[in-house]
Every structure is written in C-alpha cells, then in structure tokens.
Design an enzyme around this catalytic site. Sequence first.
Site, mmCIF file in Angstrom:
data_model
loop_
_atom_site.group_PDB
_atom_site.id
_atom_site.type_symbol
_atom_site.label_atom_id
_atom_site.label_comp_id
_atom_site.label_asym_id
_atom_site.label_seq_id
_atom_site.Cartn_x
_atom_site.Cartn_y
_atom_site.Cartn_z
ATOM 1 N N ASP A 281 0.872 -1.163 0.000
ATOM 2 C CA ASP A 281 0.000 0.000 0.000
ATOM 3 C C ASP A 281 0.916 1.222 0.000
ATOM 4 O O ASP A 281 2.092 1.144 0.356
ATOM 5 C CB ASP A 281 -0.963 -0.003 1.202
ATOM 6 C CG ASP A 281 -2.180 0.889 0.922
ATOM 7 O OD1 ASP A 281 -2.092 1.736 0.001
ATOM 8 O OD2 ASP A 281 -3.206 0.750 1.607
HETATM 9 C C1 BGC Z 1 -5.051 3.174 -0.050
HETATM 10 C C2 BGC Z 1 -5.066 2.193 -1.215
HETATM 11 C C3 BGC Z 1 -4.821 2.929 -2.507
HETATM 12 C C4 BGC Z 1 -3.506 3.695 -2.389
HETATM 13 C C5 BGC Z 1 -3.172 4.490 -3.644
HETATM 14 C C6 BGC Z 1 -3.817 4.052 -0.053
HETATM 15 O O1 BGC Z 1 -3.910 5.059 0.899
HETATM 16 O O2 BGC Z 1 -5.141 2.462 1.169
HETATM 17 O O3 BGC Z 1 -6.296 1.520 -1.283
HETATM 18 O O4 BGC Z 1 -4.817 2.042 -3.588
HETATM 19 O O5 BGC Z 1 -3.607 4.614 -1.313
HETATM 20 O O6 BGC Z 1 -4.040 5.566 -3.771
#
Ligand code: BGC
Length: 810
Positions: free
Chosen positions: A223
């Site tokens: 993530d």
């Molecule tokens: C989220 C993810 C997301 C990523 C990119 C993170 O803060 O938890 O679900 O894909 O950001 O935007």
Amino acid sequence: MTDEELERLLDKLTLPQKVRLLTGATTWRTAAEPAAGLRELVMSDGPAGVRGEAWDERDPALLLPSASALGALWDEEFTERLGGLLAAEARRKGVDVVLAPTLNLHRTPLGGRHFECFAEDPELTGRTGAALIRGVQALGVAATAKHYVANDSETDRLTVDVRVGERALREVYLAPFEAAVEAGVRVVMAGYNGVGGHTMTASPLLTEPLKGEWGFDGVVLSDWGAVRSTAGPGAAGLDLAMPGPDGPWGEALVRAVKEGAVPEAAVDDKVRRLLRLADRAGALGGPRATAPPVRSRDARFLLRRAVAASTVLLHNRDVLPLDPDALGTVAVIGAHATRPRVQGGGSAGVFPSAVVTPLDGVRTWLRGRARVVHVPGPSPDAPPPPLDMDLCRDPRSGVPGVLLRVLDVSGAEIYAEHRQTGRQLEPLVVPAAHTVEISALLLPRTTGEWTFGIAGFGRLSLTVDENALVDGDFPRQTDDPAAVHVNPPAHHGRVHLAAGRTAHLVARRELAPGTGRATVVSAAPPDIGAEDSLAAAARAAGEADAAIVVVGTTEHDESEGHDRTGLALGGRQDDLVRAVADANPRTVVVVNSGGPVELPWHTRAGAVLLTWFPGQEAGAGLADVLFGRAEPGGRLPTTWPAALADAPVTRTRPHAGRLDYEEGLHIGYRAWLREHREPAYWFGHGFGYTTWCYEDVSVPAEAEAGAPFTVRVDVRNTGGRAGREVVQVYLARPASAWERPVRWLAGWAAVRAAPGETVTACVRVPARALRHWSPAERAWRTEPGRFLVLAGRSAGDLPLTAAVEVTAPG
Ligand code: BGC
C-alpha cells in the site's frame, strides 16, 4: 514468455538494476529498464472507477456504484461485466494495473471504508471479488486484491496490529484473497496494518499461504508508503514498494544484499514476478494491449442498470412501484436529492463527467406526466461541502469555475489555469512554486451567514472580500496519505453575504515540503432554520400524491483514513423523514449511504430503499426502480442494525496498538445469531416487486468430503409480476467437535419466474463450504457427519431445511 526467457532477461540485469525496479518510479508508475526491454507499468485506483494518473476534473472517469452496492448484486455475471467496464476505462487511460478490488470485510458497521468492501461474508466477498477480477483481467489489465489482510477498519491503520485466531484468519479474512488467487489475480496489495505482530509488508503471510500453498505467481506491492524499512520487507514476500521514486529500498536494499541481510535470491524472485506481470501486461517489448472503446451510451446504460440491480428494498407497504400515470404532483425532498453522495471519500475517488441526481432522474421520468416539486429540507449538518461550481465564476475570464494560480515567494503569479473544482489534489510541478491560490467570484443565492473552509496542511489563508476567515499555520500531524494528500482537516470561518451580491473568495496554501498535495476549498450557504425547512418539507409532502425523501451520509462520515463514530444520519434528517412520512403515507425514503445508518423511522415510511453510493447514474437507476421499469434487485451484503448499540462487533480502536478480533469466526450475521440479537434487517434481505413462496428443498442424502454438491430449491412466484429471486443456502452443524458459526452462507443462485410459475434454483455448495481449518494440523479438514442445509431469502428467513450426510472421501 516462457520461464526460461524470463530467466534470461533477469540474468541481463545487475543487482542495482534489479533493485531499482523494486520501487515505483513515480506515484503511479513502475520503473522502465531498457536493458530488459521493459517499459513502465501504470497503476490507478480503483475500485469505484479508474481515475488514471491525474487527480483532475479535466480527466473524468466512469463512476461505478460503490463496492457495497456490488456486494448487494449477488450476481457474478453482472459484476464481471462491470469489471470489464473498469478494464475498458483502464485501457482508455493507459493504465496497466487497476488497484481494485478491496477484499476486506464489513467486520463492523463503523469501518471508514465499509463502502469500499463488498460484504460481511467471506463467501459473498470472494465470489464477487473473483467475478470483478475476471472482468478486469479479461482485457489484459491486471487487477489488485487489496488490502492483504485484516485491514478491516481505519483507526491507526498504519500501525494497528490485528490479533486474529488462525481459524478465523483462514476461514474468514484470507478466504476472499484465496478466491482472488484462484481467479488468477495478478497483483496483491499488502496493507498498512500488521497481523500477529508482523507488519503486513514484511509478514510471513506473504509467502504462506499466498505464494506457497496458493501458488500466487504475481506481484505483491505495498500500500502507498507502507514499506517503512529495508531488510524486513526485502527478505519477505513483498515485491514492489510503492510509490516512488524515494523509499526505504533503493541503495539501502543493494547494501542489505551485499551485507547478507537480504538474500539476492529474494531480489531475483521479486524481479522475476515483476517481469512476469510486465509480460502479461504487454510491457516487455510488445505493444500495450488495446481494447475497443466502450460507447458512452452503453457504459451509462450498464451503470444505470447496476444502480437498479443493487438497490435494496427494505420494506414496502404497497407504495412501490409508483404509477407515473396516477400521479399529479410528486415532492422530492432532501439535500441529497440534488447533491447525492455518489462515491465514498479517499483514494478511490474519481471525477465523473456528469452525475444524474435523484431529482434529475425523477424529473426526466415524469416530464409531461406529473409535476415535480423539490424542497431541500434542513442541511445534513456536515462541515461545508466542496465549492459548488454553479455559484462560482473565474475572476479573470468570468466563466463558471475558479481560477487556480501558482505564486512565487514574492507573491508574483508564475502559472494560472481555469478549473472546475475547489479540490486541488495534483502536485503542482511549477519551478519556484511557493503558494497555490484558488479564487472565485461567488454569487450567493441566499442572504445570511455563509460558512467557508480551506483544508490542507501548512500555511493557509482564506478571505472573502476584505474578511480574513482563516489565517494560520497548520502543521501536518499524520503520515496517513489519505489525510495528507486527499482529505486533510479543514478550517472554517463565517461571513454574512447578501443574495445576488458577488463576493470575492481567495484561498491560499503555501507549498512547503511535507505538507502534501491537497488544497480543498468548501462553502455552505446559510441554514434557513431547521424548523422552517421541516415545515416546508411536510407541507410539500402533504400536498403531493407521493413523496420521495432522500437522506444520507456526508463526505465526512464515510471515508478512508478514519472510522465512523456513530450510525445516526446527520443533522435533522431523521426528523425530516418523520415529518414527511407523517404528512404523506405514500412516502418513499431513499437512503444514500455506503454502509449502515440507523433508520429509527423505518416502519413509519411507506417504503425504504437503500441505494448505497450509486455512482454517476444514481438518479437514472433510482427512477427506474421508483416507477417500476426495474425491480430493486439488491439483497443486503451486510446485516443492518436498528441501532449501533445492538451491533455485536463495533470496536475499531486498538488497545496498546492491538486490535483483537475477539469474535473469531462469528462475523456479521453469525455474531447476531450467536448472541440471539435481532437486527433491523438480516444479511441477504431485500424485496423485489413480486412475492415468493419457498416450496421445497432437496439435497443428496450423502456428499463426499472434498466434493461439491447441489441443493435444489423450488420457489414459486406468488405475486403479480415477473421477478428475480436470490435463493440462498446456509449450512449448520448442530453437533460438532469443532466450534462453528450458528450457520454460514454456502451458496446462492438467482432465478427468474413469471407470475404463478414455479422454478428450481440449483445452488452449488462448493467443497470449501464444508471444511474447517485445523490449527493443530495446519490443514483443511472436513468433519464427516450430518450437516443441516437451510434455504431461504436471508440469514434470518430460512423456511426450508434438509440434511446431508458428509462422508469421508472413499
Ligand atoms: C489506499 C489504497 C490505494 C492507495 C493508492 C492508499 O492510501 O489504502 O487503497 O490504492 O492509497 O491511492
């Protein structure tokens, strides 16, 4: 490309070249490597639409209903088609990897990203997720199963250590990811959280069961910003640290390999996986796969159908469907009727090119047939929403919208552009940029105290005419990217404005390093007084032949980055529903939320519909349901409590950094059943426009452990119109050596029947529905003996029972 060819490519790369590939090149791209003929891979969120690389209203995307709505479909074929729409959008935007679906569970109704997850049940989540993945990947675009694993709430999400027993982990939380791997998902995202004392980006769960037992041969990416050290994730099953170009790997990982802290074989495995993903995406020399563009009309039609198919009719006192020809006047009431919440907050957000509001949808249906009046009712009592472009003009050009300027340290303009949003989320790559400014000429329609806000970190100011409403330094207090780059806290001020008299609004934020990307300007008109607006709503409802009152959550209630603190509708919305329902028995309440809200008036209303966050065709699909062109097709993917206090599992706040999943296997309806609690509406519940009688169930007398079997359920359409019914089958095991849920969903099948017709639903019960995880043996086992098979229309309404004797494999 064969494995040998991949190996040959890998052999061409030096250690630094390999390691360079393992951190993103930018926020949304991986690095290219000419020595391997590798181009960059482009990624984008997901799941409600494919935003593309730019977070910019000038690059709109199709906006699908929220994942909770897709969970309500109970329809894999349709979900797969919607996955295909995401894939087509990805192709249109040059995206190789879509960061969806989210496979975490509705463990508690307070989860901030509840709307972004399909369901509380692992089987429904797994089957829905697998269908979406098949749809996305059919066009060669990679899907991403996220957030691996047990990332089911948001509080302290960067540090929380989830403690969950091995059985629950396997049978409940890992199960949807296992289904995703079976469906061939190419990417898995490791969450921010930890499980069992290991942060997920360095967790042993990345190797077992994911890469070993399940045979996942794709890429595990982090993530965004979740890799916080070098050697741990380097030696573990994490393959790609996102975003980049900076991060804790790079040079440090090269050193760690040289010093023996991370085996080079681990790096090789990561690069091999990345090359394999690139090969499948056509990024190793071959041209990027293309797909025929989806015609906008076809896409909108599909999305409109998705709204109707996911809308859940909770109860109906013969009010729905409304007969358009029997209506003289219809009152459409509530702030959400003109400003619906079509998506949840956070990284999943996209800019749709247009939204059909509930009021638009009803007006279009009734044009030339009935009069439609709209009364907004009291405000939903949130901090102000983002600037309404209908009220704003660019001070320079005078055209609708705002002026965005970038200023240097002396305040001189170095860049300017016209925009259609007060929400600036893209990095402003202008040399010598010091301050971003958003300004507008605002034409108020109402006289009184207006509230304005600016959200962001760092030095902020907000003035309206000569009034300084915000002026101060607001240092960043969090590392959570959702707060830093998407949803920073807002600061407000109030000022008196006169209707029709233009006011000049200027909002500024200094772009100091570490203050994130987001600058968001918001504005709310004066509240005309709740009592007056309630009275106006009741009057309009009383004078109409039918009232449609739209209520819901606000963008501050349901968002990534924080959990909810309650389930009550904001402001005086409950009073609004009561006032309208008392004034008109033909009142339809439309609930516009991504997850559960308390409905203290639910039995007083003529009918209650849940639309979730319905996406861009919100009003069009809603009107189809209201006026009977389509049945409300949705069934609850999550148990709906009457009050938060009744819900068995609500804790999201860790104690001393730990969040114990004390309920074990008993998630969702299983917890309600175990504790003998009665929700407002059970998992699986939802009516269409006809009625059904469950007549008979038949199962084989015996089933062999490890093999599927089929349950046949005869249902008769006892109503006056053709319809679709979702026939659900649950299992129970009254006498067992193992702890079991009271019952659990084993399968379902949807059937259609004409009035009076009896049809047979054939529900396949997969072998996995009978197995349990044995922690002592670290293996799946099936306990021979008698399982009960229950069939019906929800976890709480199962009129038919049979039994099957499960035998040990012969
Ligand atoms: C989220 C993810 C997301 C990523 C990119 C993170 O803060 O938890 O679900 O894909 O950001 O935007």
